[in-house]
Scaffold this motif. Structure first.
Motif, mmCIF file in Angstrom:
data_model
loop_
_atom_site.group_PDB
_atom_site.id
_atom_site.type_symbol
_atom_site.label_atom_id
_atom_site.label_comp_id
_atom_site.label_asym_id
_atom_site.label_seq_id
_atom_site.Cartn_x
_atom_site.Cartn_y
_atom_site.Cartn_z
ATOM 1 N N ARG A 95 0.840 -1.205 0.000
ATOM 2 C CA ARG A 95 0.000 0.000 0.000
ATOM 3 C C ARG A 95 0.871 1.251 0.000
ATOM 4 O O ARG A 95 0.589 2.213 -0.719
ATOM 5 C CB ARG A 95 -0.923 -0.026 1.216
ATOM 6 C CG ARG A 95 -2.006 1.020 1.184
ATOM 7 C CD ARG A 95 -2.979 0.889 2.356
ATOM 8 N NE ARG A 95 -3.626 -0.420 2.355
ATOM 9 C CZ ARG A 95 -3.473 -1.343 3.295
ATOM 10 N NH1 ARG A 95 -2.682 -1.121 4.318
ATOM 11 N NH2 ARG A 95 -4.093 -2.496 3.224
ATOM 12 N N THR A 96 1.944 1.255 0.777
ATOM 13 C CA THR A 96 2.842 2.406 0.841
ATOM 14 C C THR A 96 3.518 2.656 -0.501
ATOM 15 O O THR A 96 3.582 3.790 -0.978
ATOM 16 C CB THR A 96 3.912 2.186 1.935
ATOM 17 O OG1 THR A 96 3.247 2.007 3.188
ATOM 18 C CG2 THR A 96 4.867 3.348 2.028
ATOM 19 N N VAL A 97 4.000 1.601 -1.122
ATOM 20 C CA VAL A 97 4.655 1.725 -2.427
ATOM 21 C C VAL A 97 3.646 2.190 -3.474
ATOM 22 O O VAL A 97 3.924 3.097 -4.263
ATOM 23 C CB VAL A 97 5.305 0.384 -2.846
ATOM 24 C CG1 VAL A 97 5.769 0.426 -4.294
ATOM 25 C CG2 VAL A 97 6.459 0.048 -1.927
ATOM 26 N N LEU A 98 2.484 1.602 -3.480
ATOM 27 C CA LEU A 98 1.455 1.959 -4.453
ATOM 28 C C LEU A 98 1.012 3.407 -4.276
ATOM 29 O O LEU A 98 0.853 4.144 -5.246
ATOM 30 C CB LEU A 98 0.265 1.012 -4.335
ATOM 31 C CG LEU A 98 -0.802 1.113 -5.411
ATOM 32 C CD1 LEU A 98 -0.198 0.885 -6.788
ATOM 33 C CD2 LEU A 98 -1.905 0.107 -5.148
ATOM 34 N N THR A 99 0.829 3.825 -3.029
ATOM 35 C CA THR A 99 0.446 5.213 -2.749
ATOM 36 C C THR A 99 1.481 6.183 -3.307
ATOM 37 O O THR A 99 1.142 7.181 -3.938
ATOM 38 C CB THR A 99 0.285 5.417 -1.233
ATOM 39 O OG1 THR A 99 -0.816 4.638 -0.778
ATOM 40 C CG2 THR A 99 0.052 6.862 -0.880
ATOM 41 N N ALA A 100 2.748 5.898 -3.077
ATOM 42 C CA ALA A 100 3.817 6.762 -3.590
ATOM 43 C C ALA A 100 3.804 6.785 -5.110
ATOM 44 O O ALA A 100 3.957 7.850 -5.726
ATOM 45 C CB ALA A 100 5.171 6.293 -3.072
ATOM 46 N N GLN A 101 3.609 5.632 -5.735
ATOM 47 C CA GLN A 101 3.586 5.574 -7.196
ATOM 48 C C GLN A 101 2.408 6.367 -7.771
ATOM 49 O O GLN A 101 2.562 7.067 -8.772
ATOM 50 C CB GLN A 101 3.537 4.125 -7.669
ATOM 51 C CG GLN A 101 4.830 3.393 -7.436
ATOM 52 C CD GLN A 101 4.751 1.928 -7.816
ATOM 53 O OE1 GLN A 101 3.687 1.351 -7.960
ATOM 54 N NE2 GLN A 101 5.914 1.310 -7.980
ATOM 55 N N ILE A 102 1.249 6.276 -7.132
ATOM 56 C CA ILE A 102 0.081 7.022 -7.607
ATOM 57 C C ILE A 102 0.327 8.520 -7.447
ATOM 58 O O ILE A 102 0.071 9.306 -8.372
ATOM 59 C CB ILE A 102 -1.188 6.584 -6.864
ATOM 60 C CG1 ILE A 102 -1.554 5.146 -7.236
ATOM 61 C CG2 ILE A 102 -2.353 7.532 -7.167
ATOM 62 C CD1 ILE A 102 -2.622 4.530 -6.354
ATOM 63 N N GLY A 103 0.812 8.937 -6.284
ATOM 64 C CA GLY A 103 1.108 10.355 -6.065
ATOM 65 C C GLY A 103 2.149 10.874 -7.042
ATOM 66 O O GLY A 103 2.008 11.971 -7.591
ATOM 67 N N ASP A 104 3.184 10.075 -7.276
ATOM 68 C CA ASP A 104 4.233 10.472 -8.220
ATOM 69 C C ASP A 104 3.685 10.576 -9.641
ATOM 70 O O ASP A 104 4.051 11.485 -10.395
ATOM 71 C CB ASP A 104 5.397 9.490 -8.187
ATOM 72 C CG ASP A 104 6.159 9.513 -6.864
ATOM 73 O OD1 ASP A 104 5.931 10.430 -6.052
ATOM 74 O OD2 ASP A 104 6.974 8.596 -6.653
ATOM 75 N N TYR A 105 2.793 9.658 -10.000
ATOM 76 C CA TYR A 105 2.182 9.693 -11.335
ATOM 77 C C TYR A 105 1.355 10.968 -11.509
ATOM 78 O O TYR A 105 1.470 11.657 -12.528
ATOM 79 C CB TYR A 105 1.301 8.458 -11.542
ATOM 80 C CG TYR A 105 0.490 8.518 -12.818
ATOM 81 C CD1 TYR A 105 1.084 8.243 -14.044
ATOM 82 C CD2 TYR A 105 -0.855 8.875 -12.797
ATOM 83 C CE1 TYR A 105 0.348 8.318 -15.221
ATOM 84 C CE2 TYR A 105 -1.590 8.944 -13.964
ATOM 85 C CZ TYR A 105 -0.991 8.667 -15.171
ATOM 86 O OH TYR A 105 -1.711 8.754 -16.325
ATOM 87 N N ILE A 106 0.544 11.296 -10.510
ATOM 88 C CA ILE A 106 -0.269 12.514 -10.583
ATOM 89 C C ILE A 106 0.642 13.733 -10.699
ATOM 90 O O ILE A 106 0.394 14.634 -11.514
ATOM 91 C CB ILE A 106 -1.206 12.625 -9.363
ATOM 92 C CG1 ILE A 106 -2.251 11.507 -9.408
ATOM 93 C CG2 ILE A 106 -1.879 13.991 -9.314
ATOM 94 C CD1 ILE A 106 -3.067 11.366 -8.128
ATOM 95 N N ALA A 107 1.713 13.769 -9.915
ATOM 96 C CA ALA A 107 2.652 14.895 -9.969
ATOM 97 C C ALA A 107 3.304 15.007 -11.348
ATOM 98 O O ALA A 107 3.450 16.111 -11.884
ATOM 99 C CB ALA A 107 3.720 14.748 -8.884
ATOM 100 N N ARG A 108 3.687 13.868 -11.930
ATOM 101 C CA ARG A 108 4.283 13.907 -13.284
ATOM 102 C C ARG A 108 3.276 14.458 -14.291
ATOM 103 O O ARG A 108 3.649 15.237 -15.177
ATOM 104 C CB ARG A 108 4.737 12.514 -13.713
ATOM 105 C CG ARG A 108 6.033 12.077 -13.105
ATOM 106 C CD ARG A 108 6.634 10.855 -13.797
ATOM 107 N NE ARG A 108 5.716 9.737 -13.912
ATOM 108 C CZ ARG A 108 5.511 8.809 -12.976
ATOM 109 N NH1 ARG A 108 6.150 8.878 -11.828
ATOM 110 N NH2 ARG A 108 4.671 7.810 -13.189
ATOM 111 N N ARG A 109 2.026 14.047 -14.187
ATOM 112 C CA ARG A 109 0.996 14.551 -15.112
ATOM 113 C C ARG A 109 0.804 16.054 -14.939
ATOM 114 O O ARG A 109 0.689 16.797 -15.920
ATOM 115 C CB ARG A 109 -0.338 13.827 -14.892
ATOM 116 C CG ARG A 109 -0.345 12.358 -15.278
ATOM 117 C CD ARG A 109 -0.161 12.127 -16.773
ATOM 118 N NE ARG A 109 -1.065 12.866 -17.595
ATOM 119 C CZ ARG A 109 -2.230 12.418 -18.084
ATOM 120 N NH1 ARG A 109 -2.611 11.197 -17.824
ATOM 121 N NH2 ARG A 109 -2.987 13.187 -18.833
ATOM 122 N N ILE A 110 0.766 16.518 -13.692
ATOM 123 C CA ILE A 110 0.630 17.957 -13.430
ATOM 124 C C ILE A 110 1.840 18.700 -13.985
ATOM 125 O O ILE A 110 1.689 19.727 -14.657
ATOM 126 C CB ILE A 110 0.465 18.219 -11.916
ATOM 127 C CG1 ILE A 110 -0.905 17.714 -11.441
ATOM 128 C CG2 ILE A 110 0.636 19.702 -11.596
ATOM 129 C CD1 ILE A 110 -1.073 17.711 -9.928
#
Length: 87
Positions: free
Chosen positions: A15-30
Motif C-alpha cells: 500500500r505504501t509503495v502503491l500510494t507513492a507511485q500514484i502520487g508520483d504519477y499525478i505529480a508527473r501529469r501535473i
C-alpha cells in the motif's frame, strides 16, 4: 512494473509503495501539463473519503519538497453518486 517491483513483505508495504507511485504519477501529469487558451488549467478530480488520503499526503510531501506546483491546477470534488446518497 515488473514482478520484481512488487514488494513481498505484506499489504502495508504494498500500500505504501502503491500510494507513492500514484502520487508520483499525478505529480508527473501535473508537471507535464502545458496551459493553452483552450485548456488553461489542469483539472484534478479529488475523491472524498479516507481511501485517497495517503495519496493526498504524498502530493503534499512532493509540494513541500518543491517537486510539484499546483499553480495551474483546479480541483473538483467527487463524492457519492446521487443514487447512493441515502445508503
Amino acid at each position: 512494473m515488473t514482478d520484481s517491483d512488487i514488494p513481498t513483505v505484506g499489504p502495508d508495504t504494498y500500500r505504501t509503495v502503491l500510494t507513492a507511485q500514484i502520487g508520483d504519477y499525478i505529480a508527473r501529469r501535473i508537471n507535464s501539463f502545458k496551459p493553452t487558451p483552450e485548456h488553461p488549467c489542469f483539472v484534478l478530480g479529488l475523491p472524498t473519503g479516507s481511501s485517497p488520503l495517503p495519496v493526498y499526503r504524498r502530493l503534499v510531501e512532493l509540494y513541500k519538497d518543491g517537486k510539484v506546483s499546483f499553480k495551474d491546477v483546479i480541483t473538483c470534488k467527487h463524492g457519492k453518486r446521487p443514487n447512493e446518497l441515502n445508503s
